[in-house]
Design an enzyme around this catalytic site. Structure first.
Site: not given
Length: 608
Positions: A2, A27, A74, A98-99, A480, A484, A487, A503, A603
């Site tokens: 929002c 948004r 939203w 918002n929230g 992940e 990160k 990267e 293993h 990106k």
């Protein structure tokens, strides 16, 4: 995500509010509205749908007040109707929000028992009603707001106008961003600098827990403890087509901190928090009950989101899942079942391998659902079902908020699938939806670990290799975390299933090898402890991410233990991703790399 705009100006506020809201359309939203003080009294104009509908309403019924607030919404609590659109108002106040207010049910029940009559289905209205009740009890506006803030649980940004107070606006933030804009004789609130760009480039960003009293003469800012504080005023060099870093050093840091808000909005799109159930209209007509199998295809971080989802779909919906890296899927000629569904996951919606996988699935006669952050993208246009992630623009190459929003969509779908297939009862669904609704608050708490993660990063910046371990849904999170780190810091890192330690990877363990163990206290925690003991016995440097129960049960001398709040195991991947991202970010900062645009990476990978 929002959008909020507030103006204490010198001319009619409504046209300026609409112009600012247009800059926040990226948004995403489903309704909009403004409120101004007309002759000292609050007056609203709201409309369902796009801003042009609000403009038409204002053309027919103009507003001339110099003080106003505006909002693009939203829907989370309550359908996207004009009745539920912001600003929400009583006779005493109007506000935009918002929230998500997590304890709105309890507050609403309390207010209704006291005689308050509600006019919307939203969580936001309880804030307006609480402030009004405090004003009616004789409190001054600032005291009424502070007393209300103390009652709220969840993530929020607020801007509040008061009837009869033409030179007063109060705002607050907890989890969701809010900025103040300064100009000669005028002052503003905005969700970010883009909203304020038409008015000023002098911007101050409220910190988490801050609340502020605005008059045309300036701003008084209080921290969460009620102490008056100063926040730096910076020059925000933005246009309507630029995204600002705010008071963060890098876009990646800003996007990490945006996660409580964007995850809240994404979950709110797919879940009915008030009813404790999934929102069936949000999944676009997918018939999970008829499916024999799911195929999930993605690249990079989005692939790891799919790996987490495999656990969720198979556990809650008893639906078998094949998960593939798109660059492998497109060439291995996988046979696809007639009663299957392919889900492709992409932030940009333009990823070449994922797009090729989509086209292969469609050629094989399968329906395809796209989880994307750009609804106008090629992948979205070519899919049968579009499931948006409401992350907003993600500028940092290393995905953060897009990843957590992808997880949010997938978790919501898994619950919807489980209910549709008869493997979740109404009680199960309500329990899971309630757990998911707590994520923004828990993410905000996890962000408080930044100082600890920054200190850990100083040591990690000195090593050449790091190992990440996890079991269950923590295994994809280990993958992940390793991705990160490599990267953006260029340090070699590997993620492994903790049960695979013996293993092969155990050969790497020595006193120079940091081992990050992701282990919330769950039904497989003891198994992970056994792996940690094997690392400790060989002198490995353990960094344990767990909760208070895990800390007490581990009984291992870790180099460092990072304590997160206790939470249901279902939602740990979304909350535990915060310290993992912060660790990678600060390690890269100490290494001196280009955090937002690391070498050799783009990106959106639009070529093979």
């Amino acid at each position: 995500m929002c959008g909020i705009v507030g103006i204490l100006g010198s001319g009619p506020a409504a046209p300026l509010l609409v112009d600012a809201l247009k800059r926040l359309e990226y948004r995403g939203y489903d309704s909009a509205g403004v409120a101004t003080l007309e002759g000292g009294h609050l007056t609203r104009r709201r409309a369902e749908g796009k801003l042009r509908n609000l403009e038409e309403r204002l053309a027919a019924q103009p507003l001339s007040g110099r003080s106003g607030i505006g909002h693009t919404r939203w829907a989370t609590h309550g359908a996207p109707t004009e009745r539920n659109a912001h600003p929400h108002a009583t006779d005493r106040v109007a506000l935009v929000h918002n929230g998500i207010i997590e304890n709105f049910r309890e507050l609403r029940t309390e207010l209704e028992q006291g005689g308050t009559v509600f006019s919307t289905d939203t969580d936001t209205e309880v804030i307006a009603q609480l402030v009004s009740r405090n004003l009616e009890a004789g409190m001054a506006p600032a005291d009424a707001v502070k007393a209300t803030l103390d009652r709220l649980e969840g993530a929020f940004a607020l801007a509040i106008l008061f009837d009869g107070e033409d030179d007063l606006m109060i705002g607050a933030r907890r989890g969701s961003p809010l900025a103040i804009g300064f100009s000669d004789g005028e002052i503003y609130f905005g969700s970010d600098a883009i909203a304020l760009a038409p008015f000023t480039d002098r911007v101050s960003y409220l910190q988490d827990g801050d609340w502020a009293i605005l008059t045309r003469a300036g701003a008084t800012i209080y921290d969460a403890d009620g102490a008056v504080v100063e926040r730096p005023v910076t020059r925000a060099l933005v246009t309507s087509l630029m995204v600002d870093k705010g008071n963060h050093r890098h876009f990646m840091a800003k996007e990490i901190y945006e996660q409580p808000e964007v995850v809240g909005h994404t979950l709110g799109h797919y879940l009915d928090f008030a009813g404790g159930r999934c929102a069936p209209d949000a999944i676009g007509g997918i018939d999970f009950a008829s499916l024999d199998r799911l195929s999930i295809t993605a690249c990079g971080t989005a692939y790891y989101a799919g790996l987490v989802a495999k656990y969720w779909f198979e556990r809650f919906a008893r639906l078998p899942v094949d998960i593939d890296i798109a660059s492998e899927f497109r060439y291995r000629e996988q046979p696809l079942t007639p009663n299957g569904l392919s889900i492709v996951v992409s932030q940009s919606g333009e990823t070449a391998d994922t797009l090729a996988s989509l086209r292969y699935a469609k050629a094989e006669g399968q329906k395809v659902a796209a989880i994307v952050n750009v609804q106008e993208s090629t992948i979205a246009r070519e899919s049968d079902f579009v499931l948006p992630t409401l992350a907003g623009p993600e500028i940092g190459v290393a995905s953060t908020k897009a990843f957590s929003c992808q997880l949010s969509v997938l978790a919501s779908l898994a619950v919807a699938a489980g209910k549709a297939r008869g493997h979740l009862t109404d009680v199960d669904e309500e329990r899971l939806v309630r757990a998911l609704s707590e994520i923004p608050r828990l993410m905000s708490q996890a962000l408080r670990l930044e100082t600890q993660m920054e200190a850990l990063a100083r040591d990690l910046a000195k090593v050449q290799h790091i190992l990440y371990l996890g079991r269950g849904t923590s295994y994809p999170l280990a993958l992940e975390g390793a991705l990160k780190l490599k990267e953006i810091s260029y340090i070699h890192a590997e993620g492994y299933a903790a049960g695979e330690l013996k293993h092969g990877p155990i050969a790497l363990i020595d006193e120079n090898m940091p081992v990050v163990v992701i282990a919330p206290y769950d039904r497989i925690f003891d198994k992970t402890v056994s792996n940690m003991q094997e690392v400790a016995a060989r002198g490995g440097r353990i960094i344990l991410l767990t909760d208070p129960k895990g800390r007490d049960a581990a009984a291992i001398d870790a180099v460092e233990t990072v304590i997160l709040p206790e939470m249901p195991s279902t939602i740990t991947p979304l909350v535990y991703t915060i310290p993992i991202q912060l660790l990678a970010y600060h390690t890269a900062v100490f290494m001196g790399t280009d955090v937002d645009q690391p070498r050799n990476l783009a990106k959106s990978v639009t070529v093979e």
